[in-house]
Design a protein around this motif. Structure first.
Motif, mmCIF file in Angstrom:
data_model
loop_
_atom_site.group_PDB
_atom_site.id
_atom_site.type_symbol
_atom_site.label_atom_id
_atom_site.label_comp_id
_atom_site.label_asym_id
_atom_site.label_seq_id
_atom_site.Cartn_x
_atom_site.Cartn_y
_atom_site.Cartn_z
ATOM 1 N N GLU A 217 7.275 -8.973 -7.530
ATOM 2 C CA GLU A 217 7.536 -8.916 -8.956
ATOM 3 C C GLU A 217 8.433 -10.066 -9.372
ATOM 4 N N ARG B 229 4.185 -6.108 -7.840
ATOM 5 C CA ARG B 229 3.151 -6.346 -6.819
ATOM 6 C C ARG B 229 3.850 -6.997 -5.650
ATOM 7 N N VAL C 212 6.154 -6.055 -15.643
ATOM 8 C CA VAL C 212 4.939 -5.348 -15.265
ATOM 9 C C VAL C 212 5.045 -4.803 -13.864
ATOM 10 N N ASP D 116 -2.264 -2.819 -19.890
ATOM 11 C CA ASP D 116 -2.203 -4.268 -19.727
ATOM 12 C C ASP D 116 -3.539 -4.743 -19.146
ATOM 13 N N LYS E 2 -3.151 -7.376 -16.094
ATOM 14 C CA LYS E 2 -2.621 -6.793 -14.864
ATOM 15 C C LYS E 2 -3.380 -5.550 -14.426
ATOM 16 N N SER F 167 -3.245 -2.384 -15.540
ATOM 17 C CA SER F 167 -2.272 -1.341 -15.256
ATOM 18 C C SER F 167 -1.849 -0.615 -16.524
#
Length: 260
Positions: A245, A257, A254, A50, A53, A55
């Motif tokens: 999140e 966080r 995703v 991603d 992001k 990640s």
């Protein structure tokens, strides 16, 4: 960067999945970034980077009768900056992803996917973790009841940071060889293995990152190999602003966080 992290991870996954009867990876169109799909009969895995992001995601899904993938389910997500990430970071990601797709875990994952297709997803969630913590630390029962009364729900991250972490800190720091300490480690390992994305993130970015260095070092000696592999990379995120999140449409969930 002197290596291609996506290719490195894809090759490692492809080698393992080939032994399990999966086809060679093929490019997969995904608006989030570079992706590849590994397919076999009724199930498929996907590797996605991603870009926004920053990640890597390991995902799985059931394949339809036409061979097309359904909604993707995220199995694991790791932050990785394509501009500054090093090979050791990529190898940590490989180790985690391989642990997920190997042996009995693959069978369990396929069963979970089928249950999910029938609306029977049974992944362990943060509330289950909180209840287990209350069993281990009875003094948390009062704060938990107050949390429910005041807010009408449990703010998992805030509750764990404010009430559970101090209990864990004291236990690991003062009694690292005690039976309760061993039970705590077993609980964290069990929650990381069987938890959903939010719970896995709570274990790593809230609990592991929230401990003092002294307590973390003692806890690390008690961990199994799987949790050790994610513990040190998680500690590198200490001090960063990690946001909560948010629920998204299937296939676009995703990295959690987490923050207050």
């Amino acid at each position: 960067m002197d290596f291609n992290p996506f290719q490195l991870i894809q090759t490692a996954l492809g080698a393992e999945l080939a032994n399990q009867g999966f086809k060679e990876p093929e490019p997969l169109e995904d608006p989030e970034g570079q992706a590849a799909i590994f397919a076999a009969e009724q199930v498929a895995y996907s590797l996605l980077y991603d870009r926004k992001k920053k990640s890597f995601l390991l995902r799985s899904t059931n394949l339809g009768e036409d061979g097309k993938p359904g909604d993707w389910r995220t199995l694991s997500t790791w932050l990785f900056d394509a501009d500054s990430g090093d090979r050791s970071d990529a190898e940590s990601i490989i180790n985690d992803f391989l642990e997920i797709i190997r042996g009995p875990k693959r069978v369990e994952m396929v069963q979970q996917q089928r249950k999910r297709a029938k609306g029977e997803d049974r992944n362990v969630d943060p509330m289950f973790f909180v209840n287990r913590l209350v069993s281990l630390f009875p003094d948390l029962k009062g704060p938990l009841n107050e949390e429910k009364i005041v807010y009408g729900r449990v703010r998992y991250i805030t509750f764990i940071k404010q009430h559970a972490l101090p209990e864990m800190e004291s236990l690991i720091r003062d009694y690292p060889d005690s039976e309760p300490a061993k039970k705590l480690v077993e609980l964290l390992e069990d929650m990381y293995k069987s938890g959903d994305l939010d719970l896995r993130s709570i274990v790593t970015y809230v609990v592991i990152d929230g401990l003092s260095k002294e307590s973390f070092d003692k806890l690390f000696t008690l961990m199994g190999e799987e949790l050790k592999k994610v513990a040190k990379p998680a500690r590198r995120l200490i001090g960063r602003n990690i946001k909560p999140e948010k629920k998204k449409k299937p296939g676009k969930k995703v990295e959690a966080r987490l923050g207050k």
